[in-house]
Write an enzyme that holds these catalytic residues in place. Structure first.
Site, PDB file in Angstrom:
ATOM      1  N   SER A   1       0.783  -1.241   0.000  1.00  0.00           N
ATOM      2  CA  SER A   1       0.000   0.000   0.000  1.00  0.00           C
ATOM      3  C   SER A   1       0.810   1.284   0.000  1.00  0.00           C
ATOM      4  O   SER A   1       0.260   2.351  -0.286  1.00  0.00           O
ATOM      5  CB  SER A   1      -0.945   0.016   1.197  1.00  0.00           C
ATOM      6  N   ALA A   2       2.094   1.226   0.339  1.00  0.00           N
ATOM      7  CA  ALA A   2       2.903   2.444   0.294  1.00  0.00           C
ATOM      8  C   ALA A   2       2.875   3.065  -1.097  1.00  0.00           C
ATOM      9  O   ALA A   2       2.943   4.292  -1.241  1.00  0.00           O
ATOM     10  CB  ALA A   2       4.339   2.140   0.713  1.00  0.00           C
TER      11      ALA A   2
END
Length: 560
Positions: A275-276
């Protein structure tokens, strides 16, 4: 009376004979000298060439193995070279080979009597027995009184802090050659005779390195992770103040380290970071003018494409604003934003922020990223939330720093500014205005979203959590094996430092309600690191300015 001229004629044969004898003596002496010189060359060069443990020319060893020191940004010595005693033998002069071999095996750990005895039986006049003996070992050898044992002063590369920063520093071999890390990358620089008195100054800060290593090791133990990474980076210069890879090893005893311990997980290991990369996707869409913060993204139901289903972990089942997509870490919303970007635009932006090329950091253990050759629509969607593209932790850190530092990609470096000499030149990748919005979104993700455990009073942490399922052994993804991380920056309004922590395959605990996601295991780790290093780095704590995030925060509803 004999005439003078006749006298000279009578003496001439005697003089000629004397000259001939003298010439013969000179020739014999010259021949003898050449034999001795030839033997000396044979002993000094060719004889040792057959022994892999011996230097090419011991007479030159002291000079050849000198290396410049390596120091941290504050001048603390990280690597230095000291004199040491090396034991060798002349097998022809060993009087009691069996007894001597047994005695040496007792004095020198790791040596066996059989191996030493085999060396004694070599048809040589010089064989190495052991390098870098301690003073007590030297005394014990001397006490044997064996005339065939002798010492030579050699050199030892010493790492005063042992395990600390081992993956960044690397190590040297017996012959003084750099074999890993900075030692290998800068081998020529460190052995340049003209620069031996000039230390190589790194960007690392030993105090920060210690704090990051300490907190990461505690987290790795608490959550029983198989490995971990921590990075502390100056977001404006790209300088790494800390690079931690666990498990680690003692650089002074690198030969006993396992491959798992030597593996640099920060630069060599590549992962689907999860998700970064939503931060990168949203920044690309905002910068291209394709969306605004108050635009509504359809996240009402999972996306089914090419036989795959994209869903949210805790779906809101409604349209989401852009800040909500980021704060609630919506895979569906990110996939739709990626689809809006399109394959070509997304791939171009990923390349622009350094995700599709190896990190240009000064260690030799660097891997190239892995990504699809054919970048289709499904790949665009999955890459938008960090799947399908494998990158190193250092690549992720430098891309995330660019999102918040005003939009400039500054490649990561292990060199202090004075030593860099323009090796790394940054470039603008997003506008300052987009970067300002990203700072707001990352702060909201901590205040109202999944990164709340990273917040530290007074330091106004902003950041992004990530929990990425690892690829399964037989295809697909393994729900039980995750990579959990948090990328934090502080202070949020004008970030100075980025702190990244990643745990590989952590396990939840009773305290985390058995959850092992980034918000539960990595975010608290980053918060603890920031609490320790903030005062060291001169970041003044002060109350949070809520007006800074007002625009983005107002667009985030409370979770259902």
């Amino acid at each position: 009376m004999i005439r003078v001229d006749r006298l000279f004629r009578l003496q001439r044969p005697s003089l000629d004979q004397a000259h001939q004898r003298l010439s013969v003596l000179i020739l014999l002496f010259a021949a003898g000298f050449l034999v001795v010189a030839g033997r000396a060359v044979d002993l000094g060069v060719f004889q040792y060439a057959g022994d892999p443990a011996a230097p090419v020319n011991p007479a030159e060893a002291d000079h050849r193995w000198q290396r410049a020191e390596i120091v941290d940004r504050r001048g603390e010595v990280l690597a230095t070279t000291v004199a040491s005693q090396w034991l060798y033998a002349d097998p022809r002069r060993i009087q009691k080979p069996e007894e001597t071999a047994l005695a040496l095996a007792e004095i020198l750990p790791g040596q066996t009597a059989g191996d030493i005895l085999r060396r004694f039986r070599r048809p040589k006049e010089f064989v190495w027995i052991e390098h870098n003996l301690t003073p007590s070992q030297v005394a014990a050898v001397n006490a044997l009184g064996e005339p065939g044992l002798n010492f030579k002063t050699g050199s030892l590369r010493l790492y005063p802090h042992g395990r600390l920063a081992a993956h960044a520093l690397g190590y040297t071999g017996i012959d003084g050659e750099g074999l890993a890390g900075l030692e290998k990358f800068f081998d020529r620089r460190l052995t340049d005779p003209a620069r031996l008195d000039e230390p190589l100054r790194l960007s690392l800060d030993l105090r920060v390195q210690h704090a990051a290593t300490d907190e990461l090791a505690l987290a790795m133990d608490e959550f029983q992770a198989k490995g971990a990474v921590a990075l502390v980076m100056d977001v404006h210069s790209g300088e790494l103040l800390s690079l931690v890879s666990l498990p680690d090893y003692n650089a002074n005893r690198y030969a006993t380290a396992t491959p798992e311990q030597k593996r640099n997980r920060a630069t060599y290991e590549i992962y689907e970071q999860g998700s970064a990369l939503k931060a990168v996707t949203i920044a690309a869409a905002l910068d291209a003018g394709l969306v605004r913060l108050d635009d509504r993204i359809d996240a009402t139901k999972p996306i089914r494409i090419a036989g795959y289903t994209i869903h949210d972990f805790h779906g809101q089942r409604r349209d989401l604003t852009v800040p909500e997509v980021f704060t609630y870490s919506s895979n569906i919303g990110s996939a739709r934003l990626g689809d809006t970007l399109g394959a070509e635009r997304q791939k171009r932006f990923f390349r622009q922020v350094g995700l599709l090329s190896p990190a240009d950091v000064e260690v030799t253990e660097v891997s190239a990223p892995r990504y699809p050759e054919r970048w289709g629509r499904i790949h665009t969607m999955t890459a938008s939330f960090g799947h399908g593209v494998s990158i190193s932790s250092v690549q992720l850190a430098q891309a995330m720093a660019a999102m918040v530092n005003g939009g400039r990609l500054q490649p990561a470096t292990l060199l202090a500014d004075a030593d860099r000499q323009g090796r790394h030149r940054g470039r603008q990748v997003i506008s300052p205005e987009t970067s300002a919005v990203m700072r707001q979104l990352m702060r909201v993700a901590v205040v109202k979203g999944t990164g709340s455990f990273a917040d530290v009073p007074g330091y106004r942490v902003a950041g992004k959590t990530s929990t990425a399922e690892k690829p399964g052994q037989t295809g697909g993804y393994d729900h039980d094996r995750v990579l959990s991380s948090f990328t934090g920056v502080f202070p949020a309004e004008t970030p100075r430092y980025l702190v990244f922590a990643m745990l590989d395959e952590p396990h939840g605990t009773e305290a985390t309600y058995q959850f092992a996601g980034g918000g539960w295991v990595a975010a608290p780790t980053v918060g603890k690191i920031i609490a320790r290093i903030g005062p060291l780095l001169g970041v003044e704590p002060r109350p949070a300015d809520q007006t800074f995030i007002r625009e983005a925060a107002l667009l985030v509803q409370e979770k259902d």
